[in-house]
Design a protein around this motif. Structure first.
Motif, short mmCIF file in Angstrom:
data_model
loop_
_atom_site.label_atom_id
_atom_site.label_comp_id
_atom_site.label_asym_id
_atom_site.label_seq_id
_atom_site.Cartn_x
_atom_site.Cartn_y
_atom_site.Cartn_z
N GLY A 86 47.84 -11.04 16.49
CA GLY A 86 47.57 -12.46 16.66
C GLY A 86 46.31 -12.77 17.45
N TRP A 87 45.54 -11.74 17.83
CA TRP A 87 44.41 -11.97 18.73
C TRP A 87 43.22 -12.66 18.09
N THR A 88 43.24 -12.85 16.77
CA THR A 88 42.11 -13.55 16.15
C THR A 88 42.32 -15.06 16.13
N LEU A 89 43.48 -15.55 16.58
CA LEU A 89 43.73 -17.00 16.60
C LEU A 89 42.75 -17.70 17.55
N PRO A 90 42.21 -18.86 17.14
CA PRO A 90 41.39 -19.64 18.08
C PRO A 90 42.19 -19.94 19.35
N GLY A 91 41.56 -19.76 20.50
CA GLY A 91 42.26 -19.93 21.77
C GLY A 91 42.49 -18.60 22.46
N GLY A 129 37.79 -30.49 22.30
CA GLY A 129 39.07 -30.04 21.76
C GLY A 129 38.96 -29.25 20.46
N VAL A 130 37.75 -28.88 20.07
CA VAL A 130 37.57 -28.12 18.82
C VAL A 130 37.54 -26.63 19.14
N ARG A 131 38.54 -25.90 18.67
CA ARG A 131 38.59 -24.45 18.92
C ARG A 131 38.16 -23.64 17.71
N THR A 132 38.41 -24.18 16.50
CA THR A 132 38.07 -23.42 15.30
C THR A 132 36.61 -23.65 14.95
N LEU A 133 35.81 -22.56 14.99
CA LEU A 133 34.37 -22.68 14.74
C LEU A 133 33.99 -22.23 13.34
N ARG A 134 34.87 -21.47 12.69
CA ARG A 134 34.59 -21.01 11.33
C ARG A 134 35.91 -20.53 10.73
N VAL A 135 35.86 -20.16 9.45
CA VAL A 135 37.02 -19.50 8.85
C VAL A 135 36.59 -18.10 8.42
N HIS A 136 37.54 -17.19 8.40
CA HIS A 136 37.24 -15.83 7.94
C HIS A 136 36.72 -15.92 6.50
N GLU A 151 36.79 -14.11 3.98
CA GLU A 151 37.61 -13.62 2.88
C GLU A 151 38.99 -14.30 2.86
N THR A 152 39.64 -14.37 4.02
CA THR A 152 41.03 -14.87 4.05
C THR A 152 41.11 -16.36 4.35
N GLY A 153 40.06 -16.95 4.92
CA GLY A 153 40.11 -18.37 5.31
C GLY A 153 40.83 -18.61 6.62
N ALA A 154 41.23 -17.55 7.32
CA ALA A 154 41.93 -17.71 8.61
C ALA A 154 40.98 -18.30 9.65
N PRO A 155 41.48 -19.20 10.52
CA PRO A 155 40.60 -19.84 11.51
C PRO A 155 40.16 -18.87 12.60
N ARG A 156 38.91 -19.05 13.07
CA ARG A 156 38.37 -18.21 14.14
C ARG A 156 37.62 -19.07 15.16
N GLY A 157 37.63 -18.62 16.43
CA GLY A 157 36.89 -19.31 17.47
C GLY A 157 36.11 -18.31 18.31
N ILE A 158 35.73 -18.71 19.53
CA ILE A 158 35.00 -17.77 20.38
C ILE A 158 35.92 -16.61 20.76
N TYR A 159 35.35 -15.43 20.99
CA TYR A 159 36.11 -14.36 21.64
C TYR A 159 35.41 -13.93 22.93
N CYS A 160 34.16 -13.43 22.86
CA CYS A 160 33.54 -12.86 24.07
C CYS A 160 32.69 -13.87 24.83
N ASN A 161 32.17 -14.89 24.13
CA ASN A 161 31.38 -15.97 24.76
C ASN A 161 30.07 -15.51 25.38
N ILE A 162 29.64 -14.25 25.12
CA ILE A 162 28.33 -13.82 25.63
C ILE A 162 27.53 -13.07 24.55
N GLY A 163 27.85 -13.36 23.28
CA GLY A 163 26.98 -12.86 22.22
C GLY A 163 27.27 -11.48 21.68
N HIS A 164 28.31 -10.79 22.17
CA HIS A 164 28.55 -9.43 21.70
C HIS A 164 29.31 -9.38 20.37
N CYS A 165 30.30 -10.27 20.20
CA CYS A 165 31.29 -10.06 19.14
C CYS A 165 30.99 -10.79 17.83
N TYR A 166 30.16 -11.81 17.85
CA TYR A 166 29.80 -12.58 16.66
C TYR A 166 30.99 -13.33 16.03
#
Lengths: 111, 401
Positions: B118-123, A45-52, A54-69
Motif C-alpha cells: 500500500g506504500w504507493t498510495l498518495p499520503g 488538499g491535493v495529494r494525487t499528482l499523477r496516475v500510474h 499503466e494501471t491508472g493508480a493514483p500517485r503523490g510525492i514520496y521523497c520530496n527531494i527529487g530522488h524518486c520521480y
C-alpha cells in the motif's frame, strides 16, 4: 482548506509573500512565492499528482527531494518535471499525465 | 573556467567552497534543489544544552558567506555524467557542460526505501519528505499520521512534526522482511534506541537505559514492552507493533497493524486498524554515491558508514586525480561533521593548487573533524570510527598498488 504553517513556535512566522495563480488539471490554485508545485497543491488538499501510466493508480510525492520521480507532472507541456523540485510561477500550467496505451501487453488497454 | 567544481550545496559542499575560496580559488557549486542548504534545510532539534539547531539558519549563513567570497552557486541544475577529459573533469548537467581540474562530489545521502503493502498510495511519503514539507515548505503533511520505522532520524522528525501542529499517532515497526531486516525486529531496535537514551529528556528513561546494559535485561524489556507503547522523547513509540499494510482507495485512510513477538513475527488475532491521513516510512540513510561510481572511483562496503562509500583519505581525496569527496557521501554522520569535512576538502584542493599559504590550517581542520565526531551528541552508528579507519586503509592500499 489551507494546511499552511504560517506560525511556527521555533521558526517564527512567515513573512508576507507574493501570491501566484497557477493551474492544475484545468483548475486554478493559489501558491505563494517560494512554494513548490507539490507544496502548493498539498496546501490545497491535493495529494494525487499523477496516475500510474499503466494501471491508472493514483500517485503523490514520496521523497520530496527529487530522488524518486514519483511526483512527475507535465509543466507547460514539458513532461517528467518533478513537482517537489519546481517552484510555482505565475500562470504556470500543470497537468497530471494519464494512462498510456500498452499495445504489446496481453490484456492491455489498446483497442 | 573555475579552479574547483563542487556538486552539492549542502553543509559539506558549501563549507568546502568557503575554505577553497578563502585561499584564492575560484569555485562553482551546482545543486539539483531550488535553493542551497541540502539536508540542512529542515533540520530542527533541541541540543542537550537547550540550544536549538536550526538548519535553515545554518544554510543561510553558509550561503551568504560563500557568495560574499565570490562563490558561484547554481541551483536547479542536475548533474548526469562525469568524465575525465585530458587532465580535467567534465561534468554534464541540465544546463550544459563545465570543466575543472579539481572536482568535489558532496551529494550527501538518500533515504532507503522500505516497501510496505500500500506504500504507493498518495499520503505515504519518506520521513525526510515530511521534514522538508513541514519546515521548508511550511505545509502540513496531514492531520494525523503513523510513522513506520523507529530510528533516531524518525523520532527526531516526528518531534518536528508535532512542533508544527501535526499529530503523530504512533511510531511502529515495518513488517519483517528481507528488506526491513533488523528494522523489523523489536530487540534490535531496543538496542539501537538505548545508544541514544542518554539524550532523552526524561530522567526515568536516562536512568533506565543505564540499567539495561546487559543483553538479558534488554530481552526482558522487549518481552514486557507495554502494548500501549512508551513515550520516549515524548513520542508514542510502539516497539511491539508492526505495520502489515497501508490501506485506502484514492489516498491513505489508515494502517493495519499487529502485535509482534520480540523477533518481529506477527501474533495472530492482534490485528488493528489505525486511522490516519498520512504515513511516513523511515528506512534510514545511505550515502548517495552514484556520481563517484560514474567517475570510476573505487568503493568500500561499510555498514557502519551506511553502505557503499567511495575510497578516500584523511585529505578527503579519492584515489582518482583531482577528485575529492566530503559529507554524507563518505558515511552517515551529522551536518556538523559534514561541514568540518568540507573545510578539509576545500583546504586540500587549495594545497593541490599550490595556493595554501599555511599548511597548518589543513592539519588543524583534520583535527577538527575528529573533535566534532567525538563530541557528537548523536552517534548514527557505534562503529563509525572503525569504519572510517577501514576506508582509509583501503584507500592507502589502492593508491600503493
Amino acid at each position: 482548506m489551507s494546511q499552511r504553517i504560517f506560525h511556527h513556535p521555533v521558526l517564527g512566522s512567515m513573512e508576507e509573500r507574493t501570491a501566484l495563480q497557477f493551474q492544475f488539471n484545468g483548475a486554478v490554485y493559489t501558491a505563494y512565492e517560494g512554494e513548490t508545485i507539490a507544496g502548493a497543491l498539498l496546501a490545497a488538499g491535493v495529494r494525487t499528482l499523477r496516475v500510474h501510466e499503466e494501471t491508472g493508480a493514483p500517485r503523490g510525492i514520496y521523497c520530496n527531494i527529487g530522488h524518486c520521480y514519483e511526483c512527475r507532472v507535465h509543466v507547460d507541456g514539458i513532461p517528467t518535471v518533478r513537482a517537489c523540485m519546481t517552484l510555482v510561477t505565475e500562470g504556470m500550467c500543470v497537468t497530471a499525465g494519464s494512462v498510456l496505451p500498452t499495445p504489446l501487453k496481453k490484456g492491455g488497454h489498446a483497442k | 573556467m573555475n579552479d574547483v567544481l563542487v556538486i552539492g550545496a549542502g553543509p559539506a559542499g558549501l563549507s568546502a567552497a568557503i575554505a577553497a575560496a578563502r585561499q584564492g580559488l575560484s569555485v562553482k557549486i551546482v545543486d539539483e534543489f531550488y535553493r542551497p542548504g541540502g539536508r540542512l534545510l529542515g533540520q530542527l532539534h533541541e541540543e542537550p544544552d537547550g540550544v536549538w539547531w536550526n538548519g535553515l539558519a545554518e544554510a543561510a549563513r553558509l550561503d551568504q558567506e560563500a557568495r560574499a567570497l565570490g562563490v558561484n552557486i547554481s541551483c536547479g541544475v542536475s548533474v548526469y555524467d562525469i568524465a575525465r577529459c585530458d587532465d580535467r573533469w567534465r561534468i554534464s548537467t541540465t544546463e550544459g557542460e563545465w570543466e575543472s581540474s579539481l572536482l568535489l562530489i558532496a551529494t550527501g545521502a538518500s533515504e532507503a526505501a522500505v516497501p510496505v503493502p500500500g506504500w504507493t498510495l498518495p499520503g505515504v511519503m519518506s520521513i525526510g519528505a515530511a521534514q522538508v514539507m513541514t519546515n521548508v515548505q511550511r505545509v502540513r503533511v496531514g492531520k494525523k499520521g503513523v510513522v513506520i520505522g523507529v530510528n533516531i532520524l524518525s523520532v527526531a522528525i516526528a518531534r518536528e512534526l508535532q512542533l508544527a501542529g501535526v499529530h503523530v499517532e504512533q511510531l511502529i515497526l515495518p513488517p519483517l522482511s528481507e528488506v526491513s531486516g533488523k528494522a523489523g525486529r523489536p530487540h534490535e531496535i531496543m538496542r539501537s534506541l538505548l545508544r541514544v537514551a542518554h539524550l532523552a529528556p526524561s530522567p526515568v528513561i536516562r536512568l533506565g537505559s543505564k540499567l539495561m546494559g546487559s543483553a538479558w535485561m534488554q530481552r526482558l524489556a522487549v518481552a514486557f514492552f507495554p502494548s500501549k507503547g512508551v513515550r520516549m522523547w515524548d513520542m508514542p513509540i510502539h516497539l511491539r507493533t508492526a505495520a502489515l499494510e497501508i490501506v485506502g482507495t484514492s489516498q491513505v485512510e489508515g494502517v493495519r497493524t499487529a502485535r509482534v513477538t520480540p523477533e518481529g513475527l506477527p501474533i495472530p488475532g492482534t490485528e488493528q486498524l489505525i486511522p490516519a491521513d498520512f504515513v511516513c516510512i523511515a528506512g534510514g540513510l545511505s550515502p548517495l554515491a552514484e556520481l563517484a561510481a560514474i567517475a570510476g572511483c573505487p568503493f568500500a562496503y561499510v555498514p557502519a558508514l551506511g553502505g557503499h562509500v567511495p575510497l578516500h583519505d584523511e585529505y578527503m581525496k579519492t584515489p582518482l586525480p583531482g577528485l575529492y569527496v566530503a559529507g554524507n557521501i563518505t558515511g552517515i554522520e551529522s551536518a556538523r561533521v559534514a561541514m568540518s569535512q568540507g573545510t578539509v576538502a576545500g583546504l586540500s584542493m587549495a594545497q593541490a593548487s599550490g595556493l595554501l599559504a599555511d599548511d597548518s590550517l589543513l592539519s588543524q581542520a583534520q583535527l577538527q573533524v575528529k573533535r566534532v565526531r567525538q563530541n557528537a551528541t548523536i552517534q548514527f552508528h557505534p562503529d563509525i570510527a572503525a569504519g572510517r579507519e577501514l576506508v582509509g586503509q583501503m584507500a592507502a592500499a589502492w593508491t600503493a598498488r
